[in-house]
Design a protein around this motif. Structure first.
Motif, PDB file in Angstrom:
ATOM      1  N   LYS A 190       0.829  -0.711   0.469  1.00  0.00           N
ATOM      2  CA  LYS A 190      -0.314  -0.094  -0.083  1.00  0.00           C
ATOM      3  C   LYS A 190       0.468   1.003  -0.008  1.00  0.00           C
ATOM      4  CE  LYS A 190      -4.044  -1.199   2.873  1.00  0.00           C
ATOM      5  NZ  LYS A 190      -4.661  -0.936   3.935  1.00  0.00           N
ATOM      6  N   GLY A 191       0.482   1.773  -0.568  1.00  0.00           N
ATOM      7  CA  GLY A 191       1.133   3.415  -0.737  1.00  0.00           C
ATOM      8  C   GLY A 191       0.927   4.108   0.832  1.00  0.00           C
ATOM      9  N   GLY A 192       1.135   5.375   0.809  1.00  0.00           N
ATOM     10  CA  GLY A 192       1.161   5.935   1.604  1.00  0.00           C
ATOM     11  C   GLY A 192       0.931   5.647   3.102  1.00  0.00           C
ATOM     12  N   VAL A 193       1.733   4.633   3.452  1.00  0.00           N
ATOM     13  CA  VAL A 193       1.710   3.998   5.189  1.00  0.00           C
ATOM     14  C   VAL A 193       2.384   4.324   6.033  1.00  0.00           C
ATOM     15  CG1 VAL A 193      -0.255   1.873   4.000  1.00  0.00           C
ATOM     16  CG2 VAL A 193       2.632   2.039   4.593  1.00  0.00           C
ATOM     17  N   GLY A 194       2.803   5.187   5.232  1.00  0.00           N
ATOM     18  CA  GLY A 194       4.712   5.486   6.736  1.00  0.00           C
ATOM     19  C   GLY A 194       5.904   4.655   5.248  1.00  0.00           C
ATOM     20  N   LYS A 195       6.017   3.893   4.491  1.00  0.00           N
ATOM     21  CA  LYS A 195       7.763   3.085   4.882  1.00  0.00           C
ATOM     22  C   LYS A 195       8.387   3.783   4.948  1.00  0.00           C
ATOM     23  CE  LYS A 195       5.600   1.216   0.469  1.00  0.00           C
ATOM     24  NZ  LYS A 195       4.697   1.068   0.836  1.00  0.00           N
ATOM     25  N   THR A 196       8.367   5.268   3.791  1.00  0.00           N
ATOM     26  CA  THR A 196       9.671   5.522   3.556  1.00  0.00           C
ATOM     27  C   THR A 196       9.747   6.426   4.792  1.00  0.00           C
ATOM     28  OG1 THR A 196       9.487   6.050   1.348  1.00  0.00           O
ATOM     29  CG2 THR A 196      10.765   7.753   2.171  1.00  0.00           C
ATOM     30  N   THR A 197       8.956   7.662   5.478  1.00  0.00           N
ATOM     31  CA  THR A 197       9.176   8.255   6.281  1.00  0.00           C
ATOM     32  C   THR A 197      10.075   7.231   7.916  1.00  0.00           C
ATOM     33  OG1 THR A 197       7.068   9.541   6.032  1.00  0.00           O
ATOM     34  CG2 THR A 197       8.103   9.537   8.309  1.00  0.00           C
ATOM     35  N   SER A 198       9.313   5.724   7.551  1.00  0.00           N
ATOM     36  CA  SER A 198      10.015   4.874   8.891  1.00  0.00           C
ATOM     37  C   SER A 198      11.232   4.521   8.409  1.00  0.00           C
ATOM     38  CB  SER A 198       8.695   3.568   8.865  1.00  0.00           C
ATOM     39  OG  SER A 198       7.867   4.346   9.127  1.00  0.00           O
ATOM     40  N   THR A 243       1.406   3.024  12.079  1.00  0.00           N
ATOM     41  CA  THR A 243       2.088   4.514  11.862  1.00  0.00           C
ATOM     42  C   THR A 243       0.957   5.417  12.090  1.00  0.00           C
ATOM     43  OG1 THR A 243       1.746   4.161   9.491  1.00  0.00           O
ATOM     44  CG2 THR A 243       3.570   3.359  10.129  1.00  0.00           C
ATOM     45  N   MET A 244       1.296   6.593  12.017  1.00  0.00           N
ATOM     46  CA  MET A 244       0.442   7.977  11.979  1.00  0.00           C
ATOM     47  C   MET A 244      -1.167   7.799  12.467  1.00  0.00           C
ATOM     48  SD  MET A 244       0.306   8.973   7.794  1.00  0.00           S
ATOM     49  CE  MET A 244       1.727   7.770   6.927  1.00  0.00           C
ATOM     50  N   LEU A 245      -1.107   7.912  14.431  1.00  0.00           N
ATOM     51  CA  LEU A 245      -2.152   6.963  14.525  1.00  0.00           C
ATOM     52  C   LEU A 245      -2.123   8.752  15.290  1.00  0.00           C
ATOM     53  CD1 LEU A 245      -3.607   5.772  16.790  1.00  0.00           C
ATOM     54  CD2 LEU A 245      -1.872   6.160  18.661  1.00  0.00           C
ATOM     55  N   VAL A 261       4.785   3.175  19.281  1.00  0.00           N
ATOM     56  CA  VAL A 261       3.169   3.575  17.679  1.00  0.00           C
ATOM     57  C   VAL A 261       3.992   5.144  17.163  1.00  0.00           C
ATOM     58  CG1 VAL A 261       0.774   3.833  17.403  1.00  0.00           C
ATOM     59  CG2 VAL A 261       2.081   2.184  18.964  1.00  0.00           C
ATOM     60  N   ILE A 262       3.839   5.190  16.382  1.00  0.00           N
ATOM     61  CA  ILE A 262       4.538   6.064  15.760  1.00  0.00           C
ATOM     62  C   ILE A 262       3.028   7.078  15.491  1.00  0.00           C
ATOM     63  CG2 ILE A 262       5.230   7.767  13.655  1.00  0.00           C
ATOM     64  CD1 ILE A 262       7.184   5.722  14.944  1.00  0.00           C
ATOM     65  N   PRO A 263       3.091   8.279  16.184  1.00  0.00           N
ATOM     66  CA  PRO A 263       1.842   9.233  15.905  1.00  0.00           C
ATOM     67  C   PRO A 263       1.594   9.842  14.902  1.00  0.00           C
ATOM     68  CG  PRO A 263       3.019  10.593  17.212  1.00  0.00           C
ATOM     69  CD  PRO A 263       3.787   8.602  16.467  1.00  0.00           C
ATOM     70  N   ARG A 264       0.302  10.690  14.225  1.00  0.00           N
ATOM     71  CA  ARG A 264       0.839  11.668  13.405  1.00  0.00           C
ATOM     72  C   ARG A 264       0.731  13.100  13.773  1.00  0.00           C
ATOM     73  NH1 ARG A 264      -2.050  11.780   8.256  1.00  0.00           N
ATOM     74  NH2 ARG A 264      -2.804  10.088   7.834  1.00  0.00           N
ATOM     75  N   ASN A 265       2.122  13.373  13.659  1.00  0.00           N
ATOM     76  CA  ASN A 265       2.963  14.640  14.141  1.00  0.00           C
ATOM     77  C   ASN A 265       3.753  15.332  12.532  1.00  0.00           C
ATOM     78  OD1 ASN A 265       6.058  15.380  14.470  1.00  0.00           O
ATOM     79  ND2 ASN A 265       5.269  14.929  15.955  1.00  0.00           N
ATOM     80  N   ILE A 266       3.186  16.557  13.139  1.00  0.00           N
ATOM     81  CA  ILE A 266       3.368  17.628  11.553  1.00  0.00           C
ATOM     82  C   ILE A 266       4.669  17.735  11.604  1.00  0.00           C
ATOM     83  CG2 ILE A 266       3.182  20.014  11.285  1.00  0.00           C
ATOM     84  CD1 ILE A 266       0.748  20.388  13.172  1.00  0.00           C
ATOM     85  N   ARG A 267       5.624  18.185  12.038  1.00  0.00           N
ATOM     86  CA  ARG A 267       6.547  18.030  12.062  1.00  0.00           C
ATOM     87  C   ARG A 267       7.508  16.406  10.971  1.00  0.00           C
ATOM     88  NH1 ARG A 267       8.000  23.130  12.232  1.00  0.00           N
ATOM     89  NH2 ARG A 267      10.409  22.870  14.009  1.00  0.00           N
ATOM     90  N   LEU A 268       6.950  15.539  11.198  1.00  0.00           N
ATOM     91  CA  LEU A 268       7.097  14.486  10.188  1.00  0.00           C
ATOM     92  C   LEU A 268       7.061  14.578   8.808  1.00  0.00           C
ATOM     93  CD1 LEU A 268       6.555  10.846  12.999  1.00  0.00           C
ATOM     94  CD2 LEU A 268       8.978  11.613  12.388  1.00  0.00           C
ATOM     95  N   GLY A 269       5.913  15.041   8.826  1.00  0.00           N
ATOM     96  CA  GLY A 269       5.370  15.566   8.040  1.00  0.00           C
ATOM     97  C   GLY A 269       6.227  16.200   6.942  1.00  0.00           C
ATOM     98  N   GLU A 270       6.561  17.703   7.404  1.00  0.00           N
ATOM     99  CA  GLU A 270       6.982  18.185   6.767  1.00  0.00           C
ATOM    100  C   GLU A 270       9.104  17.676   6.928  1.00  0.00           C
ATOM    101  OE1 GLU A 270       5.380  21.908   9.514  1.00  0.00           O
ATOM    102  OE2 GLU A 270       7.953  21.869  10.412  1.00  0.00           O
TER     103      GLU A 270
END
Ligand code: ADP
Ligand code: MG
Length: 260
Positions: A11-19, A184-186, A212-221
């Motif tokens: 699945k795309g967009g699940v946090g693979k690259t971020t992780s 991810t993205m809790l 558990v990885i929270p949804r976090n604005i800084r991670l997205g930035e």
């Protein structure tokens, strides 16, 4: 000898690259020598560690398709102790170009085997598919880390991934293990996230990371600044949790070593 972990989920967009990026950077921050391998033609992991793809004339494509030595494309990143084998859009052709080649499923394994003694961990960021690039990653890996987004349909599609893992175990890589399942993205404001966590834990039990990885604005930035979170905002909640995850990954490795 480095432990090779593939970060995979079709699945795309699940946090693979971020992780993959942030686990790699946090392992390096904790003083381990790490190689991040970008095997997604989108090259998001590559730009996520500050590499300008336009400046790259060689990437993982040349290793997979043209037998270039892997060592020649291991480049340092903006994080100390973290190197990367970058991907550029050129890799998009590899999925098809590899089809008629000899030992097409084991090309990444050969490449990684030739450099893994230089590292404590090798982390592979997989593309959002179960095609030849992901098969190469699962064949090269000691274990798979599966990011699962905390949303409604979280478990949907995972049976396909698990099936692919079983096929790889049967035909290409008997030793492949599940490293762990990462939620991810809790979104802590909803009950849904909590329900998903329970459902995933029922299915994967002790394979689910405590972090558990929270949804976090800084991670997205952070990716738009070409920086892992540990550089971009080391005090953020996202940095804290990815550091905790890195500690879990290190501890799991030690536990397995003690057992053997
Ligand atoms: P994948 O590699 O599985 O396609 P990404 O890691 O690229 O997924 O994440 C998809 C998008 O969500 C990206 O824009 C990323 O920056 C963002 N993102 C990922 N994890 C988080 C998080 N924990 N909090 C906020 N945004 C996130
Ligand atoms: Mg990705």
């Amino acid at each position: 000898m480095g432990k090779v972990i593939a970060v995979a989920n079709q699945k795309g967009g699940v946090g693979k690259t971020t992780s993959a990026v942030n686990l790699s950077a946090c392992l390096a921050y904790l003083n381990h020598k790490v190689l991040l391998v970008d095997i997604d033609p989108q090259g998001n992991a590559t730009s996520g560690v500050g590499i300008n793809k336009a400046d790259m004339d060689q990437c993982i494509y040349n290793v997979l398709v043209e037998d270039l030595e892997a060592e020649k494309v291991c480049v340092p990143t903006n994080v100390e102790k973290l190197d990367i084998i970058p991907a550029t859009i050129q890799l998009a052709g590899a999925e098809i170009e590899l089809v008629p080649t000899i030992s097409r499923e084991v090309r990444l394994k050969k490449a990684i085997d030739s450099v893994k003694d230089n590292y404590d961990f090798v982390i592979i960021d997989c593309p959002p598919s179960l095609g030849l690039l992901t098969i190469n990653s699962l064949t090269a890996a000691d274990s798979v880390l599966i990011p699962v987004q905390c949303e409604y349909y979280a478990l949907e599609g995972l049976s396909q991934l698990l099936n692919t893992i079983r096929l790889v175990q049967k035909h290409l890589n008997k030793e492949l293990m599940i490293e762990g399942v990462l939620l991810t993205m809790l979104d802590a404001r909803t009950n849904l996230g909590i329900q998903v966590i329970e459902e995933v834990k029922k299915y994967f039990q002790d394979k689910v990371y405590k972090s558990v990885i929270p949804r976090n604005i800084r991670l997205g930035e952070a990716p738009s600044h070409g920086q892992p979170i540990i550089l971009y905002d080391p005090k953020s909640r996202g940095a804290e949790v990815y550091l905790d995850l890195a500690k879990e990954v290190i501890a799991n490795g030690e536990r397995v070593r003690e057992r053997n």
